[in-house]
Scaffold this motif. Structure first.
Motif, PDB file in Angstrom:
ATOM      1  N   PRO A  44     -42.291 -12.324  98.446  1.00  6.96           N
ATOM      2  CA  PRO A  44     -42.780 -11.464  97.353  1.00  6.96           C
ATOM      3  C   PRO A  44     -43.099 -12.245  96.083  1.00  6.96           C
ATOM      4  CG  PRO A  44     -40.866 -10.484  98.402  1.00  6.96           C
ATOM      5  CD  PRO A  44     -40.975 -11.884  98.921  1.00  6.96           C
ATOM      6  N   TYR A  45     -42.270 -13.224  95.770  1.00  4.61           N
ATOM      7  CA  TYR A  45     -42.466 -13.989  94.541  1.00  4.61           C
ATOM      8  C   TYR A  45     -43.880 -14.557  94.471  1.00  4.61           C
ATOM      9  CZ  TYR A  45     -41.810 -17.735  91.073  1.00  4.61           C
ATOM     10  OH  TYR A  45     -41.940 -18.573  89.990  1.00  4.61           O
ATOM     11  N   TYR A  46     -44.325 -15.190  95.557  1.00  2.00           N
ATOM     12  CA  TYR A  46     -45.652 -15.808  95.521  1.00  2.00           C
ATOM     13  C   TYR A  46     -46.772 -14.772  95.648  1.00  2.00           C
ATOM     14  CZ  TYR A  46     -43.476 -20.338  95.316  1.00  2.00           C
ATOM     15  OH  TYR A  46     -42.732 -21.423  94.899  1.00  2.00           O
ATOM     16  N   GLU A  47     -46.488 -13.648  96.292  1.00  2.00           N
ATOM     17  CA  GLU A  47     -47.471 -12.550  96.270  1.00  2.00           C
ATOM     18  C   GLU A  47     -47.708 -12.110  94.825  1.00  2.00           C
ATOM     19  OE1 GLU A  47     -49.313 -11.331  98.587  1.00  2.00           O
ATOM     20  OE2 GLU A  47     -48.386 -12.095 100.414  1.00  2.00           O
ATOM     21  N   PHE A  48     -46.627 -11.957  94.074  1.00  2.00           N
ATOM     22  CA  PHE A  48     -46.745 -11.521  92.679  1.00  2.00           C
ATOM     23  C   PHE A  48     -47.425 -12.584  91.809  1.00  2.00           C
ATOM     24  CE2 PHE A  48     -42.598  -9.070  93.582  1.00  2.00           C
ATOM     25  CZ  PHE A  48     -43.309  -8.001  94.124  1.00  2.00           C
ATOM     26  N   ILE A  49     -47.009 -13.829  91.993  1.00  2.00           N
ATOM     27  CA  ILE A  49     -47.594 -14.928  91.209  1.00  2.00           C
ATOM     28  C   ILE A  49     -49.096 -15.017  91.475  1.00  2.00           C
ATOM     29  CG2 ILE A  49     -47.691 -17.439  90.974  1.00  2.00           C
ATOM     30  CD1 ILE A  49     -45.315 -16.282  89.522  1.00  2.00           C
ATOM     31  N   ASP A  50     -49.475 -14.965  92.759  1.00  2.00           N
ATOM     32  CA  ASP A  50     -50.889 -15.092  93.125  1.00  2.00           C
ATOM     33  C   ASP A  50     -51.707 -13.916  92.607  1.00  2.00           C
ATOM     34  OD1 ASP A  50     -50.245 -17.442  94.374  1.00  2.00           O
ATOM     35  OD2 ASP A  50     -50.266 -16.623  96.416  1.00  2.00           O
ATOM     36  N   ALA A  51     -51.060 -12.768  92.388  1.00  2.00           N
ATOM     37  CA  ALA A  51     -51.758 -11.591  91.865  1.00  2.00           C
ATOM     38  C   ALA A  51     -51.783 -11.576  90.338  1.00  2.00           C
ATOM     39  CB  ALA A  51     -51.099 -10.321  92.385  1.00  2.00           C
ATOM     40  N   GLY A  52     -51.232 -12.625  89.720  1.00  2.00           N
ATOM     41  CA  GLY A  52     -51.309 -12.739  88.267  1.00  2.00           C
ATOM     42  C   GLY A  52     -50.160 -12.123  87.497  1.00  2.00           C
TER      43      GLY A  52
END
Length: 238
Positions: free
Chosen positions: A31-39
């Motif tokens: 989830p962390y990188y999903e959120f980061i990649d979504a800005g």
């Protein structure tokens, strides 16, 4: 800047065994990188603050995900993980959503943590989504204790009784999460086959069943936030 709060367990001990638990690493990193990649800007918090314990099993080769490997080379993420804020200092007003990763720890601490329960209700009362995966939905139990009847009729997903038995830890936990949630009146939905990804959305609640559901649950939360933002913009455009 759009902001998501991630609340991690501080609990590491299992019942009737010397084995340890804590955060299931992939349920944080996916989830962390999903959120980061979504800005999104991410804030990490836990009941005790500092570095949360990590379930040793989640670091075994067969459980390592691509996001785990990315995390191992990400000094910014590792520093943030080692310096989580103390949960009682967090205010829902500062964030757009909250996400609870699993690992078995939440069934001990976050299920009982009054600050967490109040925080969840604050998010929901403000019309902000609450997401959780695997054992993370145990945090909803504290919200139920703060507001009896909260879980009654809610459609959610969580780590199933069958999965708990198959991983061999049903004798090392104080209760089976699926059963406990159902005792409070929740309608717990799970995949037909254990350990397959499964996500449920009920209003502002978005929940996933198991580690494989962590990324999809995060994506569902991002989609919800995007749709909400678009709906708010539409009247202005019209």
């Amino acid at each position: 800047m759009k902001k998501i709060l991630m609340v991690l367990t501080s609990h590491s001990a299992m019942d009737n065994t010397d084995g340890k638990t804590g955060v299931w690493l992939g349920e944080f990193t996916d989830p962390y990188y999903e959120f980061i990649d979504a800005g999104y800007q991410i804030t990490l918090a836990s009941p005790k603050g500092g570095r949360p314990p990590v379930d040793p099993m989640s670091e075994l080769t067969e459980h390592v995900t691509g996001s785990n490997r990315k995390y191992n080379d990400d000094e910014v993420a590792k520093t943030a993980f080692s310096q989580t804020q103390v949960l009682n200092q967090i205010r829902s007003d500062d964030y757009d959503a909250v996400f609870y990763p699993g690992g078995h720890g939440p069934i001990w601490d976050l299920a009982q943590d009054n600050n967490s329960g109040i925080l969840i209700l604050d998010f929901l009362d403000a019309g902000k989504p609450v997401a959780a995966v695997c054992h993370g939905p145990a945090a909803l139990i504290s919200a139920e204790r703060q507001r009896p009847g909260f879980l009654n009729g809610k459609i959610i997903s969580a780590f199933s009784n069958t999965e708990e038995t198959l991983v061999g830890r049903s004798g090392n936990v104080p209760y089976l999460l699926q059963t406990k949630l159902e005792e409070f009146g929740a309608d717990v939905k799970t995949a037909l086959v254990p350990f397959l990804s499964h996500v449920e959305k009920d209003g502002l609640l978005i929940t996933g069943q198991n580690p494989l559901s962590a990324g999809p649950t995060a994506k569902a939360l991002i989609n919800f936030l995007d749709e909400t933002a678009e709906a708010r913009r539409s009247p202005e455009i019209a």
